[in-house]
Design a protein around this motif. Structure first.
Motif, mmCIF file in Angstrom:
data_model
loop_
_atom_site.group_PDB
_atom_site.id
_atom_site.type_symbol
_atom_site.label_atom_id
_atom_site.label_comp_id
_atom_site.label_asym_id
_atom_site.label_seq_id
_atom_site.Cartn_x
_atom_site.Cartn_y
_atom_site.Cartn_z
ATOM 1 N N ALA A 55 0.820 -1.218 0.000
ATOM 2 C CA ALA A 55 0.000 0.000 0.000
ATOM 3 C C ALA A 55 0.856 1.272 0.000
ATOM 4 O O ALA A 55 0.545 2.221 -0.733
ATOM 5 N N PRO A 56 1.957 1.331 0.780
ATOM 6 C CA PRO A 56 2.789 2.537 0.709
ATOM 7 C C PRO A 56 3.407 2.770 -0.668
ATOM 8 O O PRO A 56 3.733 3.911 -1.018
ATOM 9 N N GLN A 57 3.559 1.699 -1.462
ATOM 10 C CA GLN A 57 4.090 1.870 -2.816
ATOM 11 C C GLN A 57 3.039 2.462 -3.752
ATOM 12 O O GLN A 57 3.375 3.216 -4.668
ATOM 13 N N VAL A 58 1.776 2.104 -3.536
ATOM 14 C CA VAL A 58 0.694 2.657 -4.358
ATOM 15 C C VAL A 58 0.359 4.070 -3.918
ATOM 16 O O VAL A 58 0.249 4.994 -4.743
ATOM 17 N N PRO A 104 -1.202 12.346 2.372
ATOM 18 C CA PRO A 104 -2.592 12.726 2.103
ATOM 19 C C PRO A 104 -2.746 14.179 1.655
ATOM 20 O O PRO A 104 -3.604 14.488 0.824
ATOM 21 N N VAL A 105 -1.917 15.082 2.202
ATOM 22 C CA VAL A 105 -2.017 16.493 1.813
ATOM 23 C C VAL A 105 -1.632 16.676 0.348
ATOM 24 O O VAL A 105 -2.349 17.322 -0.433
ATOM 25 N N LEU A 106 -0.503 16.089 -0.053
ATOM 26 C CA LEU A 106 -0.079 16.205 -1.451
ATOM 27 C C LEU A 106 -1.054 15.495 -2.374
ATOM 28 O O LEU A 106 -1.318 15.959 -3.491
ATOM 29 N N SER A 107 -1.598 14.383 -1.909
ATOM 30 C CA SER A 107 -2.579 13.665 -2.718
ATOM 31 C C SER A 107 -3.816 14.527 -2.950
ATOM 32 O O SER A 107 -4.352 14.593 -4.062
ATOM 33 N N THR A 108 -4.278 15.215 -1.885
ATOM 34 C CA THR A 108 -5.459 16.068 -2.021
ATOM 35 C C THR A 108 -5.206 17.187 -3.018
ATOM 36 O O THR A 108 -6.058 17.497 -3.866
ATOM 37 N N LEU A 109 -4.024 17.805 -2.955
ATOM 38 C CA LEU A 109 -3.693 18.870 -3.903
ATOM 39 C C LEU A 109 -3.680 18.341 -5.333
ATOM 40 O O LEU A 109 -4.191 18.983 -6.253
ATOM 41 N N ARG A 110 -3.113 17.151 -5.522
ATOM 42 C CA ARG A 110 -3.060 16.588 -6.864
ATOM 43 C C ARG A 110 -4.451 16.202 -7.349
ATOM 44 O O ARG A 110 -4.771 16.332 -8.534
ATOM 45 N N ARG A 111 -5.284 15.737 -6.432
ATOM 46 C CA ARG A 111 -6.647 15.383 -6.815
ATOM 47 C C ARG A 111 -7.409 16.623 -7.274
ATOM 48 O O ARG A 111 -8.218 16.556 -8.209
ATOM 49 N N ILE A 112 -7.147 17.751 -6.625
ATOM 50 C CA ILE A 112 -7.817 18.994 -7.010
ATOM 51 C C ILE A 112 -7.314 19.481 -8.367
ATOM 52 O O ILE A 112 -8.097 19.895 -9.231
ATOM 53 N N VAL A 127 -9.758 7.960 9.215
ATOM 54 C CA VAL A 127 -8.601 7.505 8.454
ATOM 55 C C VAL A 127 -8.910 7.661 6.969
ATOM 56 O O VAL A 127 -9.772 6.966 6.440
ATOM 57 N N PRO A 128 -8.236 8.593 6.278
ATOM 58 C CA PRO A 128 -8.433 8.716 4.832
ATOM 59 C C PRO A 128 -8.122 7.402 4.120
ATOM 60 O O PRO A 128 -7.293 6.614 4.573
ATOM 61 N N LEU A 129 -8.795 7.185 2.996
ATOM 62 C CA LEU A 129 -8.654 5.926 2.276
ATOM 63 C C LEU A 129 -7.223 5.654 1.843
ATOM 64 O O LEU A 129 -6.856 4.496 1.613
ATOM 65 N N ASP A 130 -6.402 6.714 1.719
ATOM 66 C CA ASP A 130 -5.053 6.561 1.179
ATOM 67 C C ASP A 130 -3.953 6.779 2.207
ATOM 68 O O ASP A 130 -2.776 6.882 1.834
ATOM 69 N N ASP A 131 -4.290 6.849 3.492
ATOM 70 C CA ASP A 131 -3.272 7.150 4.510
ATOM 71 C C ASP A 131 -2.554 5.858 4.917
ATOM 72 O O ASP A 131 -2.840 5.258 5.963
ATOM 73 N N ALA A 132 -1.592 5.450 4.100
ATOM 74 C CA ALA A 132 -0.877 4.201 4.336
ATOM 75 C C ALA A 132 -0.065 4.238 5.628
ATOM 76 O O ALA A 132 0.276 3.179 6.178
ATOM 77 N N ARG A 133 0.238 5.428 6.131
ATOM 78 C CA ARG A 133 1.009 5.526 7.374
ATOM 79 C C ARG A 133 0.236 4.967 8.566
ATOM 80 O O ARG A 133 0.837 4.618 9.586
ATOM 81 N N PRO A 187 -0.241 0.234 10.222
ATOM 82 C CA PRO A 187 0.116 -0.518 11.440
ATOM 83 C C PRO A 187 -0.893 -0.321 12.565
ATOM 84 O O PRO A 187 -1.239 -1.279 13.274
ATOM 85 N N GLU A 188 -1.383 0.914 12.733
ATOM 86 C CA GLU A 188 -2.400 1.179 13.756
ATOM 87 C C GLU A 188 -3.698 0.444 13.441
ATOM 88 O O GLU A 188 -4.327 -0.154 14.325
ATOM 89 N N LEU A 189 -4.094 0.457 12.171
ATOM 90 C CA LEU A 189 -5.313 -0.240 11.764
ATOM 91 C C LEU A 189 -5.171 -1.746 11.952
ATOM 92 O O LEU A 189 -6.136 -2.431 12.315
ATOM 93 N N ARG A 190 -3.981 -2.253 11.716
ATOM 94 C CA ARG A 190 -3.754 -3.684 11.941
ATOM 95 C C ARG A 190 -3.973 -4.035 13.405
ATOM 96 O O ARG A 190 -4.596 -5.065 13.713
ATOM 97 N N GLU A 191 -3.484 -3.199 14.312
ATOM 98 C CA GLU A 191 -3.671 -3.453 15.735
ATOM 99 C C GLU A 191 -5.152 -3.430 16.100
ATOM 100 O O GLU A 191 -5.624 -4.246 16.895
ATOM 101 N N ILE A 192 -5.892 -2.482 15.511
ATOM 102 C CA ILE A 192 -7.335 -2.426 15.749
ATOM 103 C C ILE A 192 -7.994 -3.715 15.258
ATOM 104 O O ILE A 192 -8.857 -4.285 15.932
ATOM 105 N N GLY A 193 -7.569 -4.171 14.078
ATOM 106 C CA GLY A 193 -8.110 -5.419 13.554
ATOM 107 C C GLY A 193 -7.803 -6.600 14.452
ATOM 108 O O GLY A 193 -8.651 -7.487 14.650
ATOM 109 N N GLU A 194 -6.616 -6.633 15.015
ATOM 110 C CA GLU A 194 -6.241 -7.741 15.895
ATOM 111 C C GLU A 194 -7.057 -7.727 17.184
ATOM 112 O O GLU A 194 -7.452 -8.787 17.692
ATOM 113 N N GLU A 195 -7.308 -6.518 17.719
ATOM 114 C CA GLU A 195 -8.145 -6.427 18.915
ATOM 115 C C GLU A 195 -9.567 -6.879 18.610
ATOM 116 O O GLU A 195 -10.215 -7.552 19.424
ATOM 117 N N LEU A 196 -10.072 -6.485 17.444
ATOM 118 C CA LEU A 196 -11.411 -6.919 17.047
ATOM 119 C C LEU A 196 -11.449 -8.432 16.842
ATOM 120 O O LEU A 196 -12.386 -9.112 17.285
#
Length: 326
Positions: free
Chosen positions: A70-73, A78-86, A275-281, A284-293
């Motif tokens: 995901a970090p490669q894609v 997110p800030v630079l992505s938003t500017l480019r999207r605009i 969490v924005p759809l593209d925030d690959a950073r 790891p936090e989302l993985r921990e949330i998934g593991e707790e769930l």
């Protein structure tokens, strides 16, 4: 024989949450996802997970792909992505996404697979850009469906389903060039594809009977603490979030209303922050949330239809009812 249907929501990098849940399922059962579910379905990031699982890819490997690929894609912040999207209309290159999909399918020996080659029933959603036509990519079943999509390449269908507007350019599906490019299936009502999957299984196939089917719908996290919008951009953010969230809640209710005989589970989690759809950073936090769930999910009980915690029942249909805080 009891049959099982799996549906996975869209949600960008939040897809790591259902991927972790499926890794826990494989750990609990000792067998791959595609041996536990007869029908796999997904939208956007959920389509990528469902497609990978249908090839036999271990769920733990899918989790690793989120962490590593995901970090490669999503190379920009997110800030630079938003500017480019605009400025450019999209933040990232859909060709990069397609190459990633093909490369990972190739490792499974499935780079040239067409939907008719997939051993499980599989449904992937997308939406036509020129006419807004919803597409449900499935295998051909003579005398049961239109036999229009079974010969399409799996990689193309997965890429089209994940081509979220403003994040990626629309994707062209080879074999449907006459219908124009396509975008994320969540652009409409299929951000949660569970109802469409049930319609496909129960209406267009004679292999599934609601009374003898277990349906499992996996979310990618809900965030309910958005501040009240006060100006144009914040209102646009709110509207977009609701366009993605509300249909997902609606699909849960529709399955419960129209296919009440099915044993139906909805599993999701409340996110502590947006969490924005593209925030690959944040993966790891989302993985921990998934593991707790995952620690709260009794997969053997769900697969046997005995679980009560996640069971969809009348009066419990809303997003908050099936999204636990961890």
């Amino acid at each position: 024989m009891t049959r099982r249907i799996l549906a996975i929501d869209g949600g960008g990098v939040r897809g790591v949450i259902p991927a972790v849940l499926l890794a826990a399922l494989e750990s609990a059962t000792g067998s791959p996802v595609r041996e536990q579910f007869h029908f796999l379905s997904g939208t956007s990031t959920g389509a990528l997970i469902a497609g990978a699982a249908a090839t036999g890819m271990p769920a733990a490997q899918i989790v690793d792909l989120y962490l590593e690929r995901a970090p490669q894609v999503f190379r920009r912040t997110p800030v630079l992505s938003t500017l480019r999207r605009i400025l450019a209309g999209h933040g990232y290159e859909v060709d990069d996404l397609h190459r990633l999909v093909v490369r990972e399918l190739e490792r499974q020996g499935a780079a040239e697979w067409r939907l008719n080659d997939v051993p499980n029933d599989l449904m992937v959603t997308a939406k036509g850009l020129p006419d807004g036509h919803p597409w449900y990519f499935v295998r051909d079943r003579p005398e049961e469906n239109a036999c229009r999509t079974g010969n399409l390449l799996l990689a193309d269908c997965l890429t089209a389903s994940a081509a979220a507007p403003t994040y990626f350019q629309p994707a062209q599906v080879r074999g449907l060039e006459d219908r124009g490019p396509m975008v994320d299936g969540g652009t409409g009502v299929a951000g949660n594809p569970v109802y469409q999957a049930c319609v496909e299984a129960f209406t267009y196939s004679d292999a599934y009977d609601p009374a003898d089917t277990i349906v499992v719908s996996l979310g990618t996290g809900q965030y309910f603490a958005r501040p009240r919008p006060t100006w144009l951009y914040t209102w646009l953010e709110w509207v977009l979030a609701e366009l993605l969230r509300s249909p997902g809640e609606q699909q849960t209710e529709l399955v419960d209303r129209h296919f009440a005989a099915a044993t139906f589970y909805r599993i999701d989690v409340v996110l502590p922050r947006d969490v924005p759809l593209d925030d690959a950073r944040r993966i790891p936090e989302l993985r921990e949330i998934g593991e707790e769930l995952a620690a709260r999910v009794d997969w053997p009980a769900i697969l046997a239809g005995r679980d009560e915690q996640w069971l969809v029942t009348r009066g419990r249909r809303g997003a908050r009812d099936y999204a636990e805080e961890v």
